[in-house]
Enzyme design. Structure first.
Site, PDB file in Angstrom:
ATOM      1  N   GLU A 112       0.823  -1.203   0.000  1.00 63.20           N
ATOM      2  CA  GLU A 112       0.000   0.000   0.000  1.00 63.20           C
ATOM      3  C   GLU A 112       0.860   1.258   0.000  1.00 63.20           C
ATOM      4  OE1 GLU A 112      -4.092  -1.042   2.155  1.00 63.20           O
ATOM      5  OE2 GLU A 112      -2.357  -1.518   3.409  1.00 63.20           O
ATOM      6  N   GLU A 132      -4.144  -9.761   3.046  1.00 61.87           N
ATOM      7  CA  GLU A 132      -4.974  -9.596   4.251  1.00 61.87           C
ATOM      8  C   GLU A 132      -6.118 -10.605   4.336  1.00 61.87           C
ATOM      9  OE1 GLU A 132      -2.844  -5.714   3.683  1.00 61.87           O
ATOM     10  OE2 GLU A 132      -3.847  -7.169   2.376  1.00 61.87           O
TER      11      GLU A 132
END
Length: 259
Positions: A112, A132
């Site tokens: 990210e 995730e």
């Protein structure tokens, strides 16, 4: 137990015009909660400094980063997660061009962070992933939105919902990476050369180009073109534009000041 320590080192190169932010926390460069905030703190310092024209984000570990301190998340008060993505997305808010030098793993929050940079360069051993889903969670620092805008909704759904890694060549073909270089030494050389090139351009033009691209890409085409047109007209009044025209006419290299 939550991991502690780690650092985000700030150094300057290219006569002070390039800021190097180095993630530092062991072989896999696990990003702790403290390191997240350090990213934002370092960018706040960089953004205030008019002498810095370009930022490079890199790692001193074997991998760019394997992701965040998973165990530590369970020790963070849930209310603190409301601002989870604000610190990691600091590169996207910076008015300066930001390059990510990505070698090895670029997973989770590290992915990210890299996605929030403007330009990413890598090596054949670069691997991107938002894993995730393996934790019963989704990316929380811009990963779903930035990846979908880079590679398309269908591909982003597949890689996020299956936690599948994206290898270097695929990342290059899909536009996540701008360039691939043979190894870390070649990557560092290329990043330094790119940073020096960007630092020579007008800071006002670089800042404006970044804003027009970021704001215009999600707007209707007509709105984006209008934004571009007005930004072009604004830059017409800068000293840098006058210098660029004069240098072109006089067949010399321009000396841009950012005014």
């Amino acid at each position: 137990m939550a991991l502690t320590g780690g650092d985000v080192l700030l150094e300057r190169g290219q006569d002070g015009r390039v800021a190097y932010l180095t993630l530092s926390h062991g072989r896999y460069t696990v990003i702790t909660w403290e390191m997240r905030q350090l990213v934002a703190d370092r960018f706040a310092e960089i953004d205030r400094d008019p002498e810095i024209r370009v930022v490079v984000v890199r790692s001193d570990g074997e991998h760019f980063t394997s992701g965040g301190d998973i165990a530590g998340f369970m020790e963070v008060d849930p209310i603190d997660f409301t601002d989870l993505g604000h610190n990691i997305t600091a590169p996207g808010r910076s008015p300066k061009p930001v390059i990510a030098a990505v070698d090895g793993y670029c997973f989770g929050v590290g992915c990210e962070l890299a996605l929030s940079c403007d330009i990413r360069l890598g090596t054949p051993r670069t691997r991107f992933a938002l894993p995730e889903m393996n934790l019963g969670m989704i990316p929380g620092s811009g990963g779903t939105q930035r990846l979908a805008r880079l590679i398309g909704l269908s591909r982003a759904k597949f890689h996020i919902m299956t936690a599948t890694r994206i290898p270097a060549q695929q990342a290059l073909d899909w536009g996540i990476l701008a360039e691939l270089h043979a190894d870390r030494d070649a990557l560092n050389t290329a990043v330094d050369a790119l940073a020096a090139k960007l630092a020579d351009f007008s800071p006002a033009a670089q800042r404006t180009a970044k804003e027009v691209l970021d704001r215009g890409v999600d707007a209707p085409l007509a709105t984006g073109i209008e934004l571009e047109r007005k930004a072009y007209a604004m830059l017409r009044a800068t000293d840098d534009f006058a210098e660029g025209v004069a240098a072109f006419t006089e067949k010399r290299k321009p000396k841009f000041t950012g005014r």
